[in-house]
Design a protein around this motif. Structure first.
Motif, PDB file in Angstrom:
ATOM      1  N   SER A 273       0.824  -1.218   0.000  1.00 56.27           N
ATOM      2  CA  SER A 273       0.000   0.000   0.000  1.00 56.27           C
ATOM      3  C   SER A 273       0.854   1.262   0.000  1.00 56.27           C
ATOM      4  CB  SER A 273      -0.971   0.009   1.195  1.00 56.27           C
ATOM      5  OG  SER A 273      -0.299  -0.274   2.392  1.00 56.27           O
ATOM      6  N   GLY A 274       2.177   1.104   0.091  1.00 52.23           N
ATOM      7  CA  GLY A 274       3.047   2.270   0.213  1.00 52.23           C
ATOM      8  C   GLY A 274       3.804   2.641  -1.047  1.00 52.23           C
ATOM      9  N   ALA A 275       3.639   1.865  -2.108  1.00 49.12           N
ATOM     10  CA  ALA A 275       4.331   2.176  -3.363  1.00 49.12           C
ATOM     11  C   ALA A 275       3.339   2.062  -4.515  1.00 49.12           C
ATOM     12  CB  ALA A 275       5.508   1.231  -3.582  1.00 49.12           C
ATOM     13  N   VAL A 276       3.682   2.664  -5.631  1.00 44.94           N
ATOM     14  CA  VAL A 276       2.781   2.639  -6.792  1.00 44.94           C
ATOM     15  C   VAL A 276       2.537   1.197  -7.241  1.00 44.94           C
ATOM     16  CG1 VAL A 276       2.501   3.362  -9.195  1.00 44.94           C
ATOM     17  CG2 VAL A 276       3.485   4.950  -7.526  1.00 44.94           C
ATOM     18  N   THR A 277       3.592   0.395  -7.239  1.00 45.16           N
ATOM     19  CA  THR A 277       3.467  -1.014  -7.631  1.00 45.16           C
ATOM     20  C   THR A 277       4.079  -1.856  -6.520  1.00 45.16           C
ATOM     21  OG1 THR A 277       3.957  -0.238  -9.867  1.00 45.16           O
ATOM     22  CG2 THR A 277       3.857  -2.623  -9.554  1.00 45.16           C
ATOM     23  N   SER A 278       3.398  -2.896  -6.091  1.00 48.11           N
ATOM     24  CA  SER A 278       3.930  -3.734  -5.004  1.00 48.11           C
ATOM     25  C   SER A 278       5.046  -4.636  -5.503  1.00 48.11           C
ATOM     26  CB  SER A 278       2.821  -4.591  -4.402  1.00 48.11           C
ATOM     27  OG  SER A 278       2.590  -5.732  -5.213  1.00 48.11           O
ATOM     28  N   GLN A 279       5.881  -5.100  -4.572  1.00 47.35           N
ATOM     29  CA  GLN A 279       6.945  -6.031  -4.946  1.00 47.35           C
ATOM     30  C   GLN A 279       6.375  -7.308  -5.558  1.00 47.35           C
ATOM     31  OE1 GLN A 279       9.313  -7.788  -1.827  1.00 47.35           O
ATOM     32  NE2 GLN A 279       7.575  -8.176  -0.476  1.00 47.35           N
ATOM     33  N   PHE A 280       5.179  -7.712  -5.122  1.00 41.45           N
ATOM     34  CA  PHE A 280       4.591  -8.954  -5.627  1.00 41.45           C
ATOM     35  C   PHE A 280       4.203  -8.794  -7.103  1.00 41.45           C
ATOM     36  CE2 PHE A 280       3.864  -8.743  -1.065  1.00 41.45           C
ATOM     37  CZ  PHE A 280       4.500  -9.906  -0.673  1.00 41.45           C
ATOM     38  N   GLU A 281       3.548  -7.664  -7.400  1.00 42.54           N
ATOM     39  CA  GLU A 281       3.194  -7.403  -8.791  1.00 42.54           C
ATOM     40  C   GLU A 281       4.456  -7.268  -9.640  1.00 42.54           C
ATOM     41  OE1 GLU A 281       0.146  -4.486  -9.582  1.00 42.54           O
ATOM     42  OE2 GLU A 281       0.779  -4.258 -11.672  1.00 42.54           O
ATOM     43  N   ASN A 282       5.452  -6.573  -9.121  1.00 43.46           N
ATOM     44  CA  ASN A 282       6.662  -6.377  -9.914  1.00 43.46           C
ATOM     45  C   ASN A 282       7.419  -7.684 -10.150  1.00 43.46           C
ATOM     46  OD1 ASN A 282       7.202  -3.963 -11.210  1.00 43.46           O
ATOM     47  ND2 ASN A 282       7.760  -2.918  -9.309  1.00 43.46           N
ATOM     48  N   HIS A 283       7.413  -8.572  -9.156  1.00 42.88           N
ATOM     49  CA  HIS A 283       8.058  -9.866  -9.371  1.00 42.88           C
ATOM     50  C   HIS A 283       7.376 -10.617 -10.517  1.00 42.88           C
ATOM     51  CE1 HIS A 283      10.445 -13.387  -8.511  1.00 42.88           C
ATOM     52  NE2 HIS A 283       9.350 -14.112  -8.460  1.00 42.88           N
TER      53      HIS A 283
END
Lengths: 378, 378
Positions: A273-283
């Motif tokens: 919730s703290g970044a435009v894209t989450s690490q999970f989506e980016n992975h």
């Protein structure tokens, strides 16, 4: 698109939830039973593992200790991302140190020990404040020992006597008097695009991460750049695809790499919730060959782990900007049960909200919360 | 906690994805077969409907046209939220108009027609520019007719001749010369707490929503307050629990209610990445008795529906701040296949990003995109 994740814990679960909107179906592999399961319900999907592998566009891992026999089969398909070498580096401190040395990436002074007699030489070379780490899993959960003074050496040797150090060597490090622990989460895709998140500051207690704050306070552009450079060197050197977490010690203005995790990482959960894209989506974007997402922060955030406790008031959700992530596991001592993300507009507000959070939580399970809230409130 | 949703389309799917982190297990009901299915995979869950109802903490709907026989069974459990009256109001324009009148909420001037002869009186009372709407489903997809001039009346009557207007009356409205279409998404829980999102501006084409922009441009605090007051009056009057969407016409400084949707709504999808808490999470928080989440916007956002097309370049994800939500359905003309959310820092930036988006999309399916991008760019 379909991605098969080795490991069926909360990280696979959060990948599934991040992938579904993108039309990416994530399946999880319970590596204890070689069973393909639904990443949220853990229900078996009634698909043999080899069929799941065959049907997948990409294979990835949620933890580095996937049995090598499984990794080798996965690697043969050319669909495993990150590559097997990167995963094995994360699972073996000796390989990890070799990699860092070969790439000339600053890390903690250390020696590799395969025989107890070598410990005396370690003390001569590194001093008498040491931390000894098993290079791999294999000592039934025992993985770390400390030496605070040379006089403790005989006792230490005695306690290590039963271990097969030739099979699982120790990495002996000089204890670093670091200022704080940070981590950099970054992502690289097969085209070589790289995005890094802002540095997170991590507060540990008894070896477990309890609180992350991101962006970490007091990070100037040079420090962030230093971390980005380390990430780039590592990710390019390893030909890495996916999210890679780099755990760091800050010593004055210098960053030392403490550990690598070849996967999405607990210290990156704030990005949900703290970044435009989450690490999970980016992975998932990375392993599926999609463009990487913006890693910019949306405001000062904190991630608070819920460890070993399941009973607390859901009224904590009345704190604006708070989000609960519950993993749905049965409670056990020291088990990560879930986490709470809080995103705000200022560090002072973040401190106030963490303080408010403390009123809904059994504080004995959250030993780092109040002090950090107090610090941030200023 | 467990929530059973009547309806197994994309809204139930997005509720599932929003609920899972909160530890809320969402099950969906395919109302054509009374089957309980997984909201994402649509796989039957092998649970009889009555058992699912029994095991649920709350029952809710993803659309208002759930067969009444199912709603009545659900209502008897006292677990149905929103209540059955609210759902039926959303499914029946006559009830809807009666409700708006009884609560003294401004709406479009209208008459209810149960016999074709009454149409002449409608023209006398409302003028010769009329829109005729079937009050409920039941005319095989035909639901709206227009009268632009009294001379068309005989032809119109002819085309309506086969309809059983006593069973499914028409609501005949004076065509309103509105400035624009807005919607207010709000949420109320059983304790009576209310949160409303900023007004969204909605661009339709051939009766389908194509683009929403939220917060809508040129909304002063009085207009937002007017919408909030309408929402509060309705939600309290209906003793409503959950997300309620209010579709509005803006005429100068006045808002007229056009339609109510007793559920999460397409014009609130922007909240998935554009607000602190999404409408899906807030709906579940409400029906599960949890505190409501912050509805503040994170910046100017747009939601672009993908309608009737499945082939476009996933490279659109290279636009920072863009998020794809793909529903995983087979393509059909006019079918909502997914949507794209874009959240930015300014309306100008939003316009630029929507313009960039247009380069990745087959524009014949996105008739509203470029003009809106141009307007926002300024």
């Amino acid at each position: 698109m379909r991605v098969v994740v080795y490991g069926a814990g909360q990280l696979a679960q959060m990948m599934y939830l991040a992938g579904s909107p993108l039309g990416i179906d994530v399946q999880a592999v319970d590596v204890n039973s070689d069973t393909v399961v639904h990443p949220v319900s853990k229900t078996p999907l009634d698909i043999p593992l080899d069929e799941a592998i065959e049907g997948a566009d990409a294979l990835t891992v949620e933890f580095e200790h996937v049995p090598e026999r499984l990794l080798e089969v996965a690697a043969q398909t050319n669909k495993l991302m990150p590559n097997i070498q990167s995963i094995l580096v994360g699972a073996d401190r000796v390989r990890e140190k070799q990699l860092l040395q070969s790439m000339d990436v600053a890390n903690c002074e250390h020696q590799v020990v395969t025989h107890l007699d070598q410990l005396d030489a370690c003390v001569d070379a590194l001093g008498n404040k040491l931390i000894l780490k098993a290079s791999r899993d294999g000592y039934d959960g025992y993985g770390q020992w400390r030496l605070s003074d040379e006089s403790e050496l005989p006792d230490l040797k005695k306690s290590l006597q039963g271990l097969d150090l030739e099979a699982v060597p120790l990495v002996v490090e000089k204890m670093v008097n670091f200022d704080r622990e940070l981590s950099l989460i970054g992502v690289r895709n097969a085209k070589g695009d790289i995005r890094t998140y802002p540095l997170a500051e991590n507060l540990h207690h008894q070896g477990q991460l309890h609180v992350s704050v991101a962006p970490a306070t007091n990070v100037d552009s040079e420090l962030q750049e230093q971390a980005h450079t380390i990430f780039t060197k590592l990710a390019e050197g390893m030909d890495y695809v996916g999210v890679l977490a780099v755990e760091l010690f800050q010593v004055s203005n210098t960053l030392l790499v403490n550990e690598l995790a070849p996967r999405v990482h607990n210290s990156g959960h704030w990005s949900q919730s703290g970044a435009v894209t989450s690490q999970f989506e980016n992975h998932l974007r990375a392993v599926c060959g999609l463009p990487l997402g913006d890693t910019s922060p949306l405001g000062p955030s904190a991630m608070v782990n819920i460890i070993g406790c399941s009973s607390f008031s859901r009224e904590l959700l009345s704190i604006d900007g708070s989000h609960l992530h519950w993993y749905g596991k049965s409670v056990r001592e020291k088990r990560k049960m879930g986490h709470i993300n809080v995103t705000t507009q200022s560090y002072q507000q973040l401190g106030e909200k963490l303080m408010a959070l403390g009123q809904y939580l059994p504080l004995e399970y959250f030993p780092k919360l109040v002090a950090e809230a107090t610090r941030l409130k200023g």
